[in-house]
Write an enzyme that holds these catalytic residues in place. Structure first.
Site, PDB file in Angstrom:
ATOM      1  N   VAL A  84       2.036   8.595  -0.512  1.00 27.03           N
ATOM      2  CA  VAL A  84       2.384   9.289  -1.451  1.00 27.03           C
ATOM      3  C   VAL A  84       2.963  10.099  -1.734  1.00 27.03           C
ATOM      4  O   VAL A  84       3.320  10.954  -2.876  1.00 27.03           O
ATOM      5  CB  VAL A  84       1.061  10.399  -0.673  1.00 27.03           C
ATOM      6  N   ARG A 176       9.458  -1.268  -2.780  1.00 28.25           N
ATOM      7  CA  ARG A 176       9.099  -1.646  -1.930  1.00 28.25           C
ATOM      8  C   ARG A 176       8.586  -3.426  -1.666  1.00 28.25           C
ATOM      9  O   ARG A 176       8.170  -3.087  -0.384  1.00 28.25           O
ATOM     10  CB  ARG A 176       7.193  -0.874  -1.582  1.00 28.25           C
TER      11      ARG A 176
END
Ligand SMILES: Cc1cc2nc3c(=O)[nH]c(=O)nc-3n(C[C@H](O)[C@H](O)[C@H](O)COP(=O)(O)OP(=O)(O)OC[C@H]3O[C@@H](n4cnc5c(N)ncnc54)[C@H](O)[C@@H]3O)c2cc1C
Length: 275
Positions: A84, A176
């Site tokens: 988030v 990521r």
């Protein structure tokens, strides 16, 4: 177990992306372009080829016009806190620990492989059993779930429904899928990539770590991290490229041989007969 499912995406992402780019670069109106796609005067291959060329440039805002909708389950709160942090081009809905009360205090959680390998899983389970008991005790005593959750560990599992545009998804993959990212985030991103590959492989292939051949193509992490990375054996480090470039400018490099140019230009190597 982590599960990632792509439940929907922009209708015809290739057409949508082509329309977005073409509108910028064509004398035709978008309606005329759309009609030519409709009657197949512009083929799928032409659209894909055009998009591929644009993706080699820095013109990235059209990528925001294509979105993907994922449902994700069985991820830890340790992961979700990182997830988030992405602020742009992605919307999250996450299972609430205020409105969801764990029945009998039983909360699902993730055990990292390193903990398992170290033989520490039983100790982790023992501690979490005690947390469960206390959570249940608090809820029974009238403590609301939003306060009882203060007991819960980072390992507690959670679920998501997210919508993310292609530009943001590329950025998330850049960071990521890199071996410097945390294992769980790498896994979730790899599963997102697999889902996009399944449905729109023409776009899915761009979801790479930032050093991938379709992204920057080089590593911009520290040289020590680059040296420790298995992908570092294939992809160059930024500083090495600059050192090469400086040497080239100073005339310290031997000129490239024809075979090298052939590789760079992705041609078949020149044969002796051609010479
Ligand atoms: C390997 C790794 C280690 C990390 N370690 C830590 C850590 O130790 N502590 C920590 O707190 N976080 C850490 N983070 C998280 C990191 O700091 C960011 O919060 C995370 O990457 C999400 O932000 P973003 O800018 O990359 O992406 P997004 O928020 O999705 O933004 C995408 C892009 O939009 C632009 N943008 C977004 N917002 C703005 C703005 N307000 N102004 C101008 N441009 C903007 C930027 O170009 C940005 O890259 C780590 C991340 C990684 C990948």
């Amino acid at each position: 177990m982590i599960q990632v499912t792509l439940i929907s995406h922009t209708e015809d992402p290739i057409r949508s992306l082509y329309m977005a780019y073409r509108t910028c670069y064509s004398q035709l109106t978008p309606q005329q372009v759309f009609a030519r796609i409709d009657d197949e005067r512009i083929t799928r291959e032409q659209m894909t080829g055009f998009i591929e060329e644009r993706l080699k440039t820095g013109h990235s805002s059209p990528l925001e016009q294509v979105w993907f909708e994922f449902i994700i389950s069985g991820v830890s709160r340790a992961f979700s806190h990182q997830f988030v942090r992405h602020r742009v081009g992605i919307s999250f809905e996450q299972q609430s620990q205020r409105y969801v009360t764990y029945k009998e205090g039983e909360f699902p959680y993730t055990v990292p492989e390193t903990v398992r390998k170290a033989g520490m899983e039983p100790k982790m389970a023992e501690l979490f059993d005690r947390v469960s008991e206390l959570y249940e005790e608090m809820v029974a005593a009238g403590v609301p779930a939003e306060d009882a959750r203060f007991l819960l560990p980072n390992a507690t599992n959670t679920n998501f429904k997210v919508t993310v545009n292609f530009q943001s998804l590329l950025h998330i993959a850049d960071l990521r899928l890199c071996t410097r990212a945390q294992w769980e985030f790498r896994k979730v991103t790899a599963l997102m990539r697999a889902e996009v590959m399944r449905t729109v492989p023409e776009l899915g292939k761009y979801l790479q770590p930032k050093c991938g051949e379709y992204r920057m193509g080089y590593c911009d992490e520290s040289e020590a991290d680059w040296a420790a990375c298995p992908i570092g054996r294939i992809r160059p480090h930024k500083d090495a490229l600059f050192r090469l470039y400086d040497a080239h400018r100073k005339g310290e490099l031997a000129p490239l041989r024809q075979e090298d140019w052939d590789v760079i230009e992705e041609k078949e190597p020149t044969t002796a007969a051609d010479d």
